[in-house]
Design an enzyme around this catalytic site. Structure first.
Site, PDB file in Angstrom:
ATOM      1  CE1 TYR A 106       0.254   1.812   4.281  1.00 54.49           C
ATOM      2  CE2 TYR A 106       0.602  -0.535   4.570  1.00 54.49           C
ATOM      3  CZ  TYR A 106       0.701   0.762   5.053  1.00 54.49           C
ATOM      4  OH  TYR A 106       1.238   1.009   6.290  1.00 54.49           O
ATOM      5  CB  CYS A 107       1.391   4.040  -1.777  1.00 50.51           C
ATOM      6  SG  CYS A 107       0.125   4.169  -3.069  1.00 50.51           S
ATOM      7  CG  ASN A 108      -1.410   9.265   0.628  1.00 48.27           C
ATOM      8  OD1 ASN A 108      -1.505   9.119   1.840  1.00 48.27           O
ATOM      9  ND2 ASN A 108      -1.911  10.299  -0.011  1.00 48.27           N
TER      10      ASN A 108
ATOM     11  CB  ILE B 221      -2.680   4.590   4.125  1.00 45.58           C
ATOM     12  CG1 ILE B 221      -2.817   4.405   5.648  1.00 45.58           C
ATOM     13  CG2 ILE B 221      -2.283   5.998   3.743  1.00 45.58           C
ATOM     14  CD1 ILE B 221      -1.516   4.502   6.415  1.00 45.58           C
TER      15      ILE B 221
END
Length: 109
Positions: A66-68, A95
Site C-alpha cells: 500500500y501507499c497513500n 492508506i
C-alpha cells in the site's frame, strides 16, 4: 492489470479481516508519509528502494502493498510481477481508504 502485469487488488475490509501473520504487509510511502502513521504490522520499504531490496520480499506468502492512494503501490506490484512474483496484492485506495473506513493507524515499529 497495470503496465501489462497481473496482480490482485484487495480492499480495506479484506485487509482488516486477514491474519497479519499469514501475509507480508509492505508500505512503500516516503519517510515523511510514514511518520504520520502506518497500518499495524506494516514493513516500511520506500518505493525508490524496492529495486535494491526486492530479494527481501517473500515468495512463499501473499504480499499486500500500500501507499497513500494505491497508485505507487500498483507500480510496486507491477514491478514485482515483472520480476516473477505471483503473490502481489495492491490495497485499493491505499492508506487513505483505510483511514476513510475508520481503521486505526499505528506508529512504525
Amino acid at each position: 492489470m497495470f503496465g501489462g502485469y497481473n496482480f490482485k487488488e484487495v480492499d480495506v475490509d479484506y485487509l482488516a479481516s486477514v491474519d497479519l501473520g499469514s501475509i507480508h504487509l509492505l508500505d512503500v510511502r516516503t519517510d515523511a508519509e510514514v511518520s504520520r502513521g502506518v497500518i499495524d504490522g506494516a514493513i516500511h520499504l520506500p518505493l525508490h528502494l524496492l529495486p535494491m531490496r526486492e530479494h527481501d520480499i517473500p515468495k512463499d506468502k501473499p504480499v499486500i502493498i500500500y501507499c497513500n492512494s494505491g497508485a505507487r503501490s500498483a507500480q510496486a506490484c507491477a514491478f514485482m510481477a515483472a520480476k516473477g512474483y505471483t503473490n502481489m496484492h495492491n490495497l485499493s485506495g491505499g492508506i487513505m481508504a483505510w483511514m476513510r473506513a475508520g481503521k486505526p493507524l499505528a506508529a512504525l515499529a
